[in-house]
Design an enzyme around this catalytic site. Structure first.
Site, PDB file in Angstrom:
ATOM      1  N   GLY A  16       0.753  -1.281  -0.030  1.00  0.00           N
ATOM      2  CA  GLY A  16       0.028   0.050  -0.062  1.00  0.00           C
ATOM      3  C   GLY A  16       0.922   1.376   0.115  1.00  0.00           C
ATOM      4  N   PRO A  17       0.330   2.319  -0.144  1.00  0.00           N
ATOM      5  CG  PRO A  17      -1.354   4.203  -0.398  1.00  0.00           C
ATOM      6  CD  PRO A  17      -1.185   2.611  -0.558  1.00  0.00           C
ATOM      7  N   GLY A  21      -1.504   2.272   6.588  1.00  0.00           N
ATOM      8  CA  GLY A  21      -1.901   1.383   7.749  1.00  0.00           C
ATOM      9  C   GLY A  21      -1.378  -0.026   7.374  1.00  0.00           C
ATOM     10  CE  LYS A  22       3.605   0.416   3.243  1.00  0.00           C
ATOM     11  NZ  LYS A  22       3.198   1.963   3.500  1.00  0.00           N
ATOM     12  CB  SER A  23       3.306  -1.055   9.533  1.00  0.00           C
ATOM     13  OG  SER A  23       4.424  -0.827   8.306  1.00  0.00           O
ATOM     14  CB  ALA A  41      13.284  -3.285  11.871  1.00  0.00           C
ATOM     15  CB  SER A  43      15.094   1.303   9.248  1.00  0.00           C
ATOM     16  OG  SER A  43      14.904   1.229  10.382  1.00  0.00           O
ATOM     17  CG  HIS A  59       6.560   1.341  12.982  1.00  0.00           C
ATOM     18  ND1 HIS A  59       6.416   0.585  11.945  1.00  0.00           N
ATOM     19  CD2 HIS A  59       6.312   2.446  12.263  1.00  0.00           C
ATOM     20  CE1 HIS A  59       5.782   1.028  10.821  1.00  0.00           C
ATOM     21  NE2 HIS A  59       5.853   2.108  11.021  1.00  0.00           N
TER      22      HIS A  59
END
EC number: 2.7.1.156
Length: 192
Positions: A16-17, A21-23, A41, A43, A59
């Site tokens: 999703g963009p 809310g995809k996470s 994760a 990142s 998160h």
């Protein structure tokens, strides 16, 4: 790539963009698995980026305390191969960030990296949930690295969709199960 008619029964893709809310949906699916969750994760830490640190903290606050956290910005495939997946649910957030960490790879190296990840995910015996950004709905980036990122991520998500048991699109505050609502493209189409 892998045969698009052959799915991995335990693989879920949530796409999703940004800010869709995809996470959160991926985390909900992980909780519903009723297994121990290993959260990967992707990142990289940048101590000078306050806004990024705030995103990460948001998160972290949302996730249950008993989830195991692995910070894996580069070696995703090797990590997935080493984890005991049988009794765990692995949640990877996100593929776009992981791919961004590898943008310096030339096309041949990237194709090999992608192929290894897809093969590993296809063979993994446990539950795996992947979060991936949808980046191709806007304008074509004006700079080459932006186009490379967008094209590589779009192709990766498409290949993953071909082997996943379920694919969800989260947008506009809604979750759509694309596996139930959509029709997969044939394997020849996914090669382009």
């Amino acid at each position: 790539m892998l045969n698009s008619g052959s799915t991995s029964s335990n693989l879920i893709v949530v796409t999703g963009p940004s800010r869709s809310g995809k996470s959160e949906w991926a985390e909900t699916l992980a909780i519903q698995s009723q297994k121990q969750v290993i959260y990967i994760a992707t990142s990289q830490h940048d101590p000078t980026d306050e806004e990024w640190k705030m995103r990460i903290q948001k998160h972290q606050k949302r996730r249950p305390k008993n989830w195991k956290l692995l910070e894996i910005p580069i070696e995703l495939t090797a990590t997935l191969q080493k984890i005991s997946c049988q009794n765990n649910c692995i949640l990877v957030d996100s593929l776009g960030t992981w791919l961004a960490n590898l943008l310096d790879q030339d096309e041949t190296t990237w194709e090999n990296t992608q192929k290894q990840l897809l093969q590993t995910l296809h063979e993994i015996p446990g539950n795996v949930i992947l979060v991936a950004e949808e980046t191709g709905w806007g304008i074509v980036p004006a700079y080459p690295v932006g186009r490379t990122f967008r094209d590589r991520l779009g192709a990766l998500v498409r290949h993953l969709g071909a082997i996943a048991n379920r694919v969800y699109l989260v947008t506009g505050g809604y979750v759509l199960n694309l596996t139930e609502l959509g029709s997969p493209l044939n394997s020849e189409s996914s090669k382009t």
